[in-house]
Design an enzyme around this catalytic site. Structure first.
Site, mmCIF file in Angstrom:
data_model
loop_
_atom_site.group_PDB
_atom_site.id
_atom_site.type_symbol
_atom_site.label_atom_id
_atom_site.label_comp_id
_atom_site.label_asym_id
_atom_site.label_seq_id
_atom_site.Cartn_x
_atom_site.Cartn_y
_atom_site.Cartn_z
ATOM 1 N N LYS A 1 16.201 -25.462 0.900
ATOM 2 C CA LYS A 1 14.757 -25.743 0.932
ATOM 3 C C LYS A 1 14.612 -27.258 1.003
ATOM 4 C CE LYS A 1 11.563 -26.785 -1.225
ATOM 5 N NZ LYS A 1 10.840 -28.032 -0.926
ATOM 6 N N GLU B 1 21.525 -33.966 -8.933
ATOM 7 C CA GLU B 1 21.631 -35.391 -8.548
ATOM 8 C C GLU B 1 20.235 -35.962 -8.715
ATOM 9 O OE1 GLU B 1 24.156 -37.144 -7.519
ATOM 10 O OE2 GLU B 1 25.630 -35.838 -6.594
ATOM 11 N N CYS C 1 18.027 -43.656 -4.615
ATOM 12 C CA CYS C 1 18.276 -43.358 -6.032
ATOM 13 C C CYS C 1 19.236 -44.371 -6.651
ATOM 14 C CB CYS C 1 18.831 -41.959 -6.166
ATOM 15 S SG CYS C 1 20.262 -41.692 -5.108
ATOM 16 N N GLU D 1 11.781 -45.085 -13.023
ATOM 17 C CA GLU D 1 12.173 -45.228 -11.615
ATOM 18 C C GLU D 1 10.901 -45.408 -10.774
ATOM 19 O OE1 GLU D 1 13.594 -41.738 -9.493
ATOM 20 O OE2 GLU D 1 15.278 -42.929 -8.750
HETATM 21 P P1 NAD Z 1 11.147 -34.397 -6.061
HETATM 22 O O1 NAD Z 1 11.873 -34.062 -7.313
HETATM 23 O O2 NAD Z 1 9.686 -34.571 -6.112
HETATM 24 O O3 NAD Z 1 11.410 -33.277 -4.949
HETATM 25 C C1 NAD Z 1 12.711 -32.939 -4.515
HETATM 26 C C2 NAD Z 1 12.705 -31.531 -3.952
HETATM 27 O O4 NAD Z 1 12.369 -30.615 -4.986
HETATM 28 C C3 NAD Z 1 11.699 -31.305 -2.829
HETATM 29 O O5 NAD Z 1 12.311 -30.457 -1.862
HETATM 30 C C4 NAD Z 1 10.567 -30.564 -3.535
HETATM 31 O O6 NAD Z 1 9.825 -29.743 -2.664
HETATM 32 C C5 NAD Z 1 11.343 -29.735 -4.537
HETATM 33 N N1 NAD Z 1 10.608 -29.290 -5.737
HETATM 34 C C6 NAD Z 1 9.599 -29.921 -6.376
HETATM 35 N N2 NAD Z 1 9.235 -29.202 -7.462
HETATM 36 C C7 NAD Z 1 10.058 -28.122 -7.518
HETATM 37 C C8 NAD Z 1 10.216 -27.028 -8.424
HETATM 38 N N3 NAD Z 1 9.455 -26.897 -9.501
HETATM 39 N N4 NAD Z 1 11.164 -26.093 -8.175
HETATM 40 C C9 NAD Z 1 11.960 -26.213 -7.111
HETATM 41 N N5 NAD Z 1 11.872 -27.233 -6.216
HETATM 42 C C10 NAD Z 1 10.939 -28.174 -6.425
HETATM 43 O O7 NAD Z 1 11.883 -35.687 -5.493
HETATM 44 P P2 NAD Z 1 11.520 -36.522 -4.195
HETATM 45 O O8 NAD Z 1 10.289 -37.313 -4.482
HETATM 46 O O9 NAD Z 1 11.562 -35.633 -3.000
HETATM 47 O O10 NAD Z 1 12.781 -37.504 -4.099
HETATM 48 C C11 NAD Z 1 12.869 -38.692 -4.807
HETATM 49 C C12 NAD Z 1 13.727 -38.505 -6.049
HETATM 50 O O11 NAD Z 1 15.014 -38.018 -5.686
HETATM 51 C C13 NAD Z 1 13.967 -39.792 -6.800
HETATM 52 O O12 NAD Z 1 13.829 -39.572 -8.171
HETATM 53 C C14 NAD Z 1 15.418 -40.121 -6.463
HETATM 54 O O13 NAD Z 1 16.080 -40.932 -7.403
HETATM 55 C C15 NAD Z 1 16.015 -38.782 -6.360
HETATM 56 N N6 NAD Z 1 17.245 -38.812 -5.577
HETATM 57 C C16 NAD Z 1 18.442 -38.697 -6.212
HETATM 58 C C17 NAD Z 1 19.618 -38.778 -5.490
HETATM 59 C C18 NAD Z 1 20.958 -38.658 -6.168
HETATM 60 O O14 NAD Z 1 21.925 -38.400 -5.479
HETATM 61 N N7 NAD Z 1 21.059 -38.833 -7.461
HETATM 62 C C19 NAD Z 1 19.568 -38.967 -4.108
HETATM 63 C C20 NAD Z 1 18.334 -39.085 -3.493
HETATM 64 C C21 NAD Z 1 17.173 -38.990 -4.234
#
Ligand code: NAD
Length: 489
Positions: free
Chosen positions: A183, A259, A293, A392
């Site tokens: 997804k 992650e 991230c 963050e």
């Molecule tokens: P997000 O957590 O808002 O969303 C990530 C994904 O989760 C999206 O596909 C979203 O649709 C889905 N999602 C949201 N709520 C959900 C739920 N309740 N159940 C299941 N899925 C759900 O994050 P974002 O804004 O898309 O990305 C930015 C974040 O990702 C930052 O915090 C960043 O640090 C982190 N990130 C971490 C890494 C790593 O490897 N550690 C890499 C890239 C990004």
């Protein structure tokens, strides 16, 4: 722009069961690029059933040769469409062209699928234990430990490095013999649907092995955390969502590989030498508008060099070019959405309210009338307890924090709920390594050394995550362990 709007379910490219779609917005221009299937919970449940069927009723999990072939076919087909992927990625994620030559595209495209494919033949699938008469009854047993796939993996990904993250999930998950449902983030669906189209049309990967469900509704992904048909969830995204996924997954005691976010440091240890190159490098956090991230957004410098460091980084930050992400000289594109732009501006206001000193930037650039841009921004006189040092921001915002000695630098670095990455500079490499050993974080670059690669485990300590992506650890995490014994001959 030619794109794929359909999802991949059970080997077929399909629309949502409702026929609805949602818009894909270019964050640099605010234009609607086109539409994507708006999948529902029912679509997701069909995808999960297909992945379950492919795992339980085909030989995918036992056919390493087919898995290696499938991964290599996918890599070659993506390679053939590399320039279309690049243009699409820039259009939907707003990432600068420059970044696509590195970790956004070219580097993962080269190795994220092929390294795991190569490892299928080398992975320690079995290991022997010494014969043992466990209960002392004269019945010694021959014993082995077998590694097996976990089963169906639910994969949820963010928008910031979409191709990199998706390829680094597909490679290890499939190499280890699992099936999966992906997804992707609603902000960047097309790189994922393109991969779906290629899998369906140009690879021998059997139907159901990979399913891709796009949706504007974040909660459609929640089916992956709750369904009893899913064996594991692999998630990359924010710590807040990670918590929610872990809680939902607890109902079925599903392993979760997470992650999550970061608040990493860029640490200059006290030295007599010239610090201009090292400090200047910290302005690199405005690459991709700070939406990484692992970005080291807390610049830690000794009090004795503080004023000098602020001046150096100010000059470097003000030199960073921002704007049209297709321009090869641009380092910083837009935030991915209006919501993210407003969130970053909110943090900047918070920094001012809490008494940090704005050194440069701090607003919406005047020369970008369209698009979700934020100026490259520096705060000085930041105390590590301030919100901008603890949370963050995910924007081009750097906080400069002073320290007295190595012990205090380590204390500040570790005074965070996060522990994802970091950068460290010192003239004396042994001293740098000693300090690196005390920082509670999953990766660290010393004196400009880059640790990145498909063979290098990446992930977080503390609330930056659970588990590691890539490397042997990143293969191992997608396996179960079975211990067997039989009478020794
Ligand atoms: P997000 O957590 O808002 O969303 C990530 C994904 O989760 C999206 O596909 C979203 O649709 C889905 N999602 C949201 N709520 C959900 C739920 N309740 N159940 C299941 N899925 C759900 O994050 P974002 O804004 O898309 O990305 C930015 C974040 O990702 C930052 O915090 C960043 O640090 C982190 N990130 C971490 C890494 C790593 O490897 N550690 C890499 C890239 C990004």
């Amino acid at each position: 722009m030619a794109h794929e709007s359909r999802m991949l379910i059970d080997g077929k490219l399909v629309d949502s069961e409702t026929g609805r779609t949602f818009d894909n917005i270019n964050p640099a221009t605010e234009e609607v690029l086109g539409s994507t299937a708006d999948g529902t919970r029912a679509d997701m449940e069909r995808a999960v059933a297909a992945a379950r069927h492919a795992f339980d009723n085909t030989d995918w999990s036992r056919n390493g040769e087919l898995r290696a072939t499938g991964l290599r076919q996918l890599q070659a087909a993506l390679e053939a469409e590399r320039e279309e992927v690049r243009a699409e990625l820039i259009a939907e994620a707003g990432c600068p062209l420059l970044s696509t030559y590195g970790p956004q595209l070219d580097v993962p495209l080269k190795e994220a699928l092929t390294w795991p494919a190569d490892m299928i033949g080398q992975f320690p699938w079995k290991r022997s234990l010494p014969d043992k008469d466990a209960f002392g009854i004269g019945a010694p047993a021959r014993r082995e430990v077998w590694k097996e796939p976990v089963g169906v993996v639910g994969v949820i990904t963010p928008w910031n490095f979409p191709v990199e993250i998706i390829l680094n999930k597909i490679g290890p998950i499939l190499a280890m013999g699992n099936t999966m449902v992906l997804k992707p983030a609603p902000d960047t669906p097309w790189n994922a649907t393109r991969i779906g189209r290629i899998i369906a049309e140009q690879t021998d990967i059997p139907p159901g092995v990979i399913n891709i469900v796009t949706s504007s509704d974040h909660l459609v992904g929640e089916v992956l955390s709750t369904s009893p048909l899913v064996d594991m969830v692999a998630f990359t995204g924010s710590t807040a969502t990670g918590r929610r996924i872990m809680t939902a997954a607890a109902q079925t005691i599903k392993p979760t590989f997470l992650e999550l976010g970061g608040k990493s440091v860029y640490l200059i240890l006290e030295d007599d030498g010239d610090i201009s190159a090292a400090v200047g490098g910290s302005a690199f956090i405005s690459m991709h508008a700070g939406q990484g991230c692992a970005m080291p957004t807390r610049l830690l410098v000794p009090h004795s060099r503080y004023a000098e460091a602020v001046e150096i980084v100010k000059v470097a930050m003000e030199r960073n070019r921002y704007g049209d992400p297709t321009d090869p000289s641009v380092l910083q594109g837009p935030q991915v959405s209006r919501r993210q732009q407003e969130r970053v501006l909110g943090y900047i206001q918070k920094g001012k309210d809490e008494g940090a000193r704005l050194v440069t930037g701090g607003g919406i650039p005047k020369d970008t009338p369209r698009g979700f841009f934020v100026e490259p921004t520096i705060f000085a006189d930041v105390d590590n307890s301030m919100t901008i040092a603890q949370e963050e921001i995910f924007g081009p915002v750097l906080s400069v924090i002073g320290f007295a000695d190595d012990d205090e630098a380590v204390r500040i670095a570790n005074d965070s709920i996060y522990g994802l990455s970091g950068v460290l500079f010192a003239n004396d490499l042994e001293r740098a390594k000693a300090v690196a050993g005390r920082i509670r974080t999953g990766t660290l670059g010393i004196n400009g050394g880059l640790w990145y690669g498909a063979d290098a485990p990446f992930g977080g300590y503390k609330q930056s995550g659970v588990g590691r992506q890539c490397g042997l650890e990143g293969l191992e995490i997608f396996t179960e362990t079975k211990t067997v014994g039989w009478p020794a001959p």
